[in-house]
Design a protein around this motif. Structure first.
Motif, short mmCIF file in Angstrom:
data_model
loop_
_atom_site.label_atom_id
_atom_site.label_comp_id
_atom_site.label_asym_id
_atom_site.label_seq_id
_atom_site.Cartn_x
_atom_site.Cartn_y
_atom_site.Cartn_z
N SER A 1 0.42 -13.60 7.92
CA SER A 1 0.03 -12.51 7.15
C SER A 1 1.09 -11.38 8.23
O SER A 1 1.68 -11.28 9.20
N TYR A 2 0.60 -10.16 7.11
CA TYR A 2 1.76 -9.03 7.76
C TYR A 2 0.44 -7.75 7.77
O TYR A 2 -0.57 -7.58 7.12
N VAL A 3 1.45 -7.02 8.06
CA VAL A 3 0.72 -6.08 8.74
C VAL A 3 2.05 -4.27 8.83
O VAL A 3 2.87 -4.78 9.42
N CYS A 4 1.55 -3.39 7.77
CA CYS A 4 2.08 -2.14 7.91
C CYS A 4 2.73 -1.11 9.27
O CYS A 4 0.93 -1.47 9.69
N HIS B 1 -2.39 -1.57 7.03
CA HIS B 1 -2.10 -2.08 5.98
C HIS B 1 -2.00 -3.70 6.37
O HIS B 1 -0.95 -3.71 7.18
N SER B 2 -2.66 -4.52 6.38
CA SER B 2 -2.60 -5.78 6.91
C SER B 2 -2.48 -6.99 5.93
O SER B 2 -4.29 -6.17 4.74
N TRP B 3 -2.10 -7.89 5.16
CA TRP B 3 -2.46 -8.71 3.70
C TRP B 3 -1.94 -10.15 4.29
O TRP B 3 -1.34 -10.26 5.43
N SER B 4 -2.47 -10.78 3.53
CA SER B 4 -1.76 -12.25 3.53
C SER B 4 -0.68 -13.58 2.82
O SER B 4 -0.77 -12.51 1.07
N SER C 1 0.94 -0.77 -0.13
CA SER C 1 -0.34 0.52 0.00
C SER C 1 0.70 1.36 0.07
O SER C 1 0.13 1.91 -1.05
N CYS C 2 1.82 1.57 1.08
CA CYS C 2 2.49 2.93 1.07
C CYS C 2 3.97 2.16 0.59
O CYS C 2 4.92 3.34 0.55
N GLY C 3 4.35 0.79 0.60
CA GLY C 3 5.59 0.80 0.19
C GLY C 3 6.43 0.92 0.77
O GLY C 3 8.48 0.81 0.66
N SER C 4 6.71 0.54 2.66
CA SER C 4 7.29 0.60 3.75
C SER C 4 7.74 -0.67 3.63
O SER C 4 7.21 -1.60 3.53
#
Length: 53
Positions: free
Chosen positions: A42-45, A50-53, A25-28
């Motif tokens: 899963s991952y969270v920024c 933003h979270s995704w898996s 989402s943001c590239g961080s």
């Protein structure tokens, strides 16, 4: 001075080095890995939430 990663040959059966994950989402690169109840990953920024898996 220690050898760089490029100077060291890969050994059979050796684990690969981890790659840096970035937020889609943001590239961080401030990303946390989470393990769910069912064993899924899963991952969270931590920068934008933003979270995704």
């Amino acid at each position: 001075m220690p050898a760089s990663r490029d100077d060291v040959p890969d050994l059979p059966g050796a684990p690969r080095t981890a790659t840096r994950i970035s937020c889609p989402s943001c590239g961080s690169s401030r990303v946390a890995q989470m393990l769910g109840d069912g064993g899924d990953v899963s991952y969270v920024c931590t920068a934008c939430g933003h979270s995704w898996s």
